[in-house]
Scaffold this active site. Structure first.
Site, short mmCIF file in Angstrom:
data_model
loop_
_atom_site.label_atom_id
_atom_site.label_comp_id
_atom_site.label_asym_id
_atom_site.label_seq_id
_atom_site.Cartn_x
_atom_site.Cartn_y
_atom_site.Cartn_z
N ASP A 16 0.85 -1.19 0.00
CA ASP A 16 0.00 0.00 0.00
C ASP A 16 0.89 1.24 0.00
OD1 ASP A 16 -2.27 1.54 0.07
OD2 ASP A 16 -2.64 1.28 2.21
N GLU A 89 -6.38 4.52 -9.12
CA GLU A 89 -7.61 5.19 -8.68
C GLU A 89 -8.15 6.16 -9.72
OE1 GLU A 89 -9.92 5.92 -4.83
OE2 GLU A 89 -7.88 5.13 -4.84
N LYS A 125 -9.50 1.41 -9.98
CA LYS A 125 -9.97 1.55 -8.60
C LYS A 125 -11.05 2.64 -8.54
CE LYS A 125 -7.67 1.82 -4.06
NZ LYS A 125 -6.38 2.23 -3.44
N THR A 149 -13.29 0.38 -4.07
CA THR A 149 -12.62 0.81 -2.85
C THR A 149 -13.58 1.59 -1.95
OG1 THR A 149 -10.62 1.89 -2.00
CG2 THR A 149 -11.75 2.96 -3.84
N PHE A 171 -12.15 -1.09 4.29
CA PHE A 171 -11.14 -0.30 5.00
C PHE A 171 -11.23 -0.54 6.51
CE2 PHE A 171 -9.53 3.31 2.11
CZ PHE A 171 -9.52 2.47 1.00
#
Length: 320
Positions: A16, A89, A125, A149, A171
């Site tokens: 990450d 993303e 994403k 996400t 998350f």
């Protein structure tokens, strides 16, 4: 065997970070990026940014169109050192625009293909709004794999799986953050609401035979990672990768399923044989609205990613 080596035997490890040095050090299978991580790279690597802008100028790309090219440039560096995929993303301001999300995703895939990078190495994403989930479903049907996400609730996860999403990212840490802000106390791992959410999503999707894979993200402490050993994917920041590498304390696999599912299969053609009826838009929005934590953290996450996207755009403008 240290804990990092052991956890790699249970789950696919994902870095990450956008930092190439950290990725090289810990040898993950995949990597994830977002505007906040890309911003750190742009702010911390002045030479890279200058070279990128010079290349952009030679290609006659205007500064206002630079962002997708910057993301592709940084992602390409990462892909050179990992064997798997990178999650890329979409701009957060498109989170409620299905058509524009699809258009931006296709544009991004085209930029990667122009650099000789196959689409199979990219996960688009997208924030798990209703529009984002529906956009991902349409992209999957065009062989563009997606990572939904900012997952904070089971309804988001189920709709994403129903749409054939390749991957979803609940998350963990941000769920815990919300509960601690509401009710300040020390949460043991056994009572951690973020860990519990991933456990619920994992068992629900596996029991319904959805091939969508779960990638637990946003950890606040190493104990959360160990509690989710066995989750399909774990995306872990360099700080915790280092902690895992430095410890040889034994731990066991926590999440298991009898049926093994592989990433090689195209997920949209392997939907469950007896899946439940797709939830209506009204029901989805109602469920999300009445889940105070999920709706709050989803919208906050979109705002934060948009903020850092805007900062990136400002840096590019200032250097042009």
């Amino acid at each position: 065997m240290n804990q990092l080596e052991r956890i790699k035997s249970f789950s696919t490890l994902v870095a990450d970070t956008g930092d190439v040095a950290s990725i090289e050090r810990f040898s993950p299978q995949d990597a994830t990026t977002n505007p906040s991580l890309i911003l750190k790279v742009a702010e911390g690597e002045a030479a890279f940014l200058q070279d990128f802008l010079a290349t952009l100028k030679k290609a006659h790309v205007p500064p206002e169109d630079a962002m997708p090219h910057l993301i592709v440039a940084i992602t390409s560096k990462i892909l050179n050192i990992i064997p798997g995929r990178v999650s890329v993303e979409m701009p957060a301001h498109l989170s409620f625009d299905q058509a524009q999300t699809i258009a931006e995703a296709k544009k991004m895939i085209s930029l990667f293909q122009a650099k000789g990078i196959d689409r199979s190495r990219i996960l688009i994403k997208i924030a798990a709004t209703y529009e984002g989930i529906k956009a991902a479903g349409l992209l999957e049907r065009e062989n563009i794999s997606c990572n939904l996400t900012l997952i904070f609730s089971l309804p988001q996860a189920l709709l994403a799986a129903d749409q054939g999403a390749t991957l979803i990212s609940p998350f963990v840490g941000r769920v815990l953050d919300w509960h601690q802000a509401k009710n300040p106390q020390t949460y043991s791992v056994a009572r951690d609401p973020g860990v519990a959410l991933v456990q619920t999503i994992f068992h629900q999707l596996k029991s319904k035979n959805y091939p969508t894979q779960i990638m637990a993200a946003s950890f606040r402490k190493k104990a959360q990672i160990l509690a989710l050993a066995g989750c399909d994917f774990l995306t872990i920041a360099p700080k915790f990768l280092a902690e895992l590498a430095e410890s040889e304390e034994l731990f066991e696999k926590k999440l298991t399923t009898e049926k093994k599912l592989t990433t090689e299969k195209k997920l949209t053609t392997h939907l469950p044989e007896s899946k439940e009826e797709e939830p209506s838009e009204a029901n989805f929005r109602r469920q999300l609205c009445f889940d105070e934590m999920a709706s709050s953290k989803l919208n906050e996450g979109i705002r934060l990613f948009h903020r850092d996207y805007q900062k990136l755009a400002t840096i590019i403008q200032e250097h042009c």
